[in-house]
Design a protein around this motif. Structure first.
Motif, PDB file in Angstrom:
ATOM      1  N   GLY A  10       7.563  -0.969   2.901  1.00  0.00           N
ATOM      2  CA  GLY A  10       6.358  -1.797   2.957  1.00  0.00           C
ATOM      3  C   GLY A  10       5.149  -0.901   3.149  1.00  0.00           C
ATOM      4  O   GLY A  10       5.137  -0.040   4.035  1.00  0.00           O
ATOM      5  N   SER A  11       4.118  -1.118   2.322  1.00  0.00           N
ATOM      6  CA  SER A  11       2.936  -0.248   2.418  1.00  0.00           C
ATOM      7  C   SER A  11       1.825  -0.889   3.236  1.00  0.00           C
ATOM      8  O   SER A  11       0.737  -0.343   3.336  1.00  0.00           O
ATOM      9  CB  SER A  11       2.411   0.067   1.017  1.00  0.00           C
ATOM     10  N   GLY A  12       2.097  -2.071   3.813  1.00  0.00           N
ATOM     11  CA  GLY A  12       1.062  -2.742   4.596  1.00  0.00           C
ATOM     12  C   GLY A  12       0.117  -3.527   3.688  1.00  0.00           C
ATOM     13  O   GLY A  12       0.282  -3.564   2.468  1.00  0.00           O
ATOM     14  N   PRO A  13      -0.900  -4.160   4.287  1.00  0.00           N
ATOM     15  CA  PRO A  13      -1.716  -5.133   3.568  1.00  0.00           C
ATOM     16  C   PRO A  13      -2.733  -4.528   2.598  1.00  0.00           C
ATOM     17  O   PRO A  13      -3.275  -5.242   1.764  1.00  0.00           O
ATOM     18  CB  PRO A  13      -2.442  -5.860   4.697  1.00  0.00           C
ATOM     19  N   GLY A  14      -3.030  -3.261   2.715  1.00  0.00           N
ATOM     20  CA  GLY A  14      -4.027  -2.682   1.815  1.00  0.00           C
ATOM     21  C   GLY A  14      -4.626  -1.406   2.394  1.00  0.00           C
ATOM     22  O   GLY A  14      -4.495  -0.325   1.811  1.00  0.00           O
ATOM     23  N   MET A  19      -0.456   1.661   7.147  1.00  0.00           N
ATOM     24  CA  MET A  19       0.890   2.019   6.707  1.00  0.00           C
ATOM     25  C   MET A  19       1.604   2.721   7.864  1.00  0.00           C
ATOM     26  O   MET A  19       0.957   3.362   8.687  1.00  0.00           O
ATOM     27  CB  MET A  19       0.775   2.966   5.508  1.00  0.00           C
ATOM     28  N   THR A  20       2.927   2.606   7.917  1.00  0.00           N
ATOM     29  CA  THR A  20       3.645   3.237   9.031  1.00  0.00           C
ATOM     30  C   THR A  20       3.805   4.746   8.791  1.00  0.00           C
ATOM     31  O   THR A  20       3.777   5.219   7.658  1.00  0.00           O
ATOM     32  CB  THR A  20       5.050   2.632   9.203  1.00  0.00           C
ATOM     33  N   LEU A  21       4.021   5.461   9.880  1.00  0.00           N
ATOM     34  CA  LEU A  21       4.262   6.906   9.788  1.00  0.00           C
ATOM     35  C   LEU A  21       5.522   7.177   8.974  1.00  0.00           C
ATOM     36  O   LEU A  21       5.617   8.146   8.235  1.00  0.00           O
ATOM     37  CB  LEU A  21       4.417   7.498  11.188  1.00  0.00           C
ATOM     38  N   VAL A 114      15.728  -0.062   4.388  1.00  0.00           N
ATOM     39  CA  VAL A 114      14.511  -0.883   4.340  1.00  0.00           C
ATOM     40  C   VAL A 114      13.552  -0.422   5.436  1.00  0.00           C
ATOM     41  O   VAL A 114      13.948  -0.275   6.588  1.00  0.00           O
ATOM     42  CB  VAL A 114      14.855  -2.379   4.514  1.00  0.00           C
ATOM     43  N   VAL A 115      12.322  -0.187   5.054  1.00  0.00           N
ATOM     44  CA  VAL A 115      11.306   0.254   6.006  1.00  0.00           C
ATOM     45  C   VAL A 115      10.229  -0.818   6.069  1.00  0.00           C
ATOM     46  O   VAL A 115       9.465  -1.020   5.113  1.00  0.00           O
ATOM     47  CB  VAL A 115      10.705   1.610   5.572  1.00  0.00           C
ATOM     48  N   SER A 116      10.186  -1.512   7.178  1.00  0.00           N
ATOM     49  CA  SER A 116       9.255  -2.630   7.334  1.00  0.00           C
ATOM     50  C   SER A 116       7.803  -2.170   7.229  1.00  0.00           C
ATOM     51  O   SER A 116       7.480  -1.018   7.530  1.00  0.00           O
ATOM     52  CB  SER A 116       9.503  -3.274   8.700  1.00  0.00           C
ATOM     53  N   GLY A 117       6.955  -3.087   6.779  1.00  0.00           N
ATOM     54  CA  GLY A 117       5.521  -2.806   6.730  1.00  0.00           C
ATOM     55  C   GLY A 117       4.764  -3.945   7.384  1.00  0.00           C
ATOM     56  O   GLY A 117       5.340  -4.997   7.672  1.00  0.00           O
ATOM     57  N   VAL A 118       3.477  -3.757   7.604  1.00  0.00           N
ATOM     58  CA  VAL A 118       2.674  -4.808   8.233  1.00  0.00           C
ATOM     59  C   VAL A 118       2.357  -5.857   7.176  1.00  0.00           C
ATOM     60  O   VAL A 118       1.725  -5.557   6.162  1.00  0.00           O
ATOM     61  CB  VAL A 118       1.356  -4.241   8.795  1.00  0.00           C
TER      62      VAL A 118
END
Ligand code: SAH
Length: 252
Positions: A10-14, A19-21, A114-118
């Motif tokens: 997940g790359s987060g919202p924008g 984005m996570t480390l 799986v790597v969670s994102g915001v």
């Protein structure tokens, strides 16, 4: 041959800073990066110089890569022993078909992590100061899609009955119908509501209004997809609606 592996990231919202480390590290380690179109291209600065970058964006109604082709590309690269970063907007398991991609990889015996994102439904309201579960007025929050496969029905009446906050992804195209169903289910037309397009990005646009005014507010303010819709008393806590009951554009 070294076995390949796919990371569903997940790359987060924008905003790339959301984005996570772990996502940043894995992007640097990947041989191939498969990018969705909601992913901010700024993330490419974290990709290794010799990595292959493939755009597999698919937006409703636009020229798109069929999901089956995305599955094939992930399998092809992983089975050739490559490390694949499959980068998706927000969180890969929140309305992102990450589940289907994981199932396909597992069925083919390919290693997947799986790597969670915001997710946008959490990060975007936060930017406007909307506390999704402020305990004064919301004991639950529901994440729901406004767009279903083959127009399968959504129980909007049931959702209206929760009394909590509603966060609608992909809700713009069907917004008039959704609002009509929520009003018919007894929600007040004065219930605060907000729409935020391109949240967390420089081109962010938003409107804070009421449920009754919501459908008319979008064309009036030139707001379209991709956008998050938030309906509930918590929107009022952000303060804007109480200051100005008319439609107002939030200046951040
Ligand atoms: N997996 C993603 C959601 C993919 S579905 C996540 O977890 O966020 C795509 C929908 O997400 C869009 O139609 C829109 O409703 C929402 N969305 C994604 N990014 C957004 C953003 N920056 N601002 C507003 N809405 C966004």
């Amino acid at each position: 041959m070294k076995p390949g592996k796919v990371y569903l990231i997940g790359s987060g919202p924008g905003d790339v800073e959301l984005m996570t480390l772990k996502a940043v590290r894995l992007l640097g380690e990947a041989d191939v990066v498969l990018l969705d179109d909601l992913v901010n291209r700024e993330v490419l600065r974290f990709v290794a110089p010799d990595a292959e970058i493939v755009d597999v964006g698919k937006r409703g109604g636009c020229k798109s890569t069929p999901q089956v082709s995305i599955h094939e590309q992930m399998l092809k690269h992983a089975q050739a022993g490559r490390i694949v970063a499959r980068l998706k907007g927000g969180d890969p398991f929140v309305f992102g078909r990450g589940g289907e991609e994981m199932q396909c990889l597992v069925a083919a015996g390919v290693a997947v992590e799986v790597v969670s994102g915001v997710t946008a439904g959490v990060a975007v309201p936060a930017v406007l100061g909307i506390p999704l579960t402020h305990r004064d007025c919301a004991r639950s929050v529901t994440f729901v899609t406004g767009h279903t496969r083959n127009d399968e029905p959504t129980d909007w009446r049931g959702l209206a009955g929760t009394g909590g906050t509603l966060v609608i992804y992909m809700g713009i195209a069907n917004l008039s119908r959704i609002v009509a169903e929520l009003l018919a289910a007894g929600l007040s037309p004065m219930l605060p509501a907000a729409v935020i397009q391109h949240g967390t990005l420089p081109q962010q646009r938003s409107v804070v209004t009421t449920l009754g005014e919501l459908p008319a507010a979008l064309p009036a303010h030139g707001i379209g997809s991709p956008a998050i819709v938030i309906i509930g008393e918590v929107v009022g806590i952000a303060g804007y609606v109480s200051k100005n009951p008319a439609i107002c554009e939030v200046q951040l």
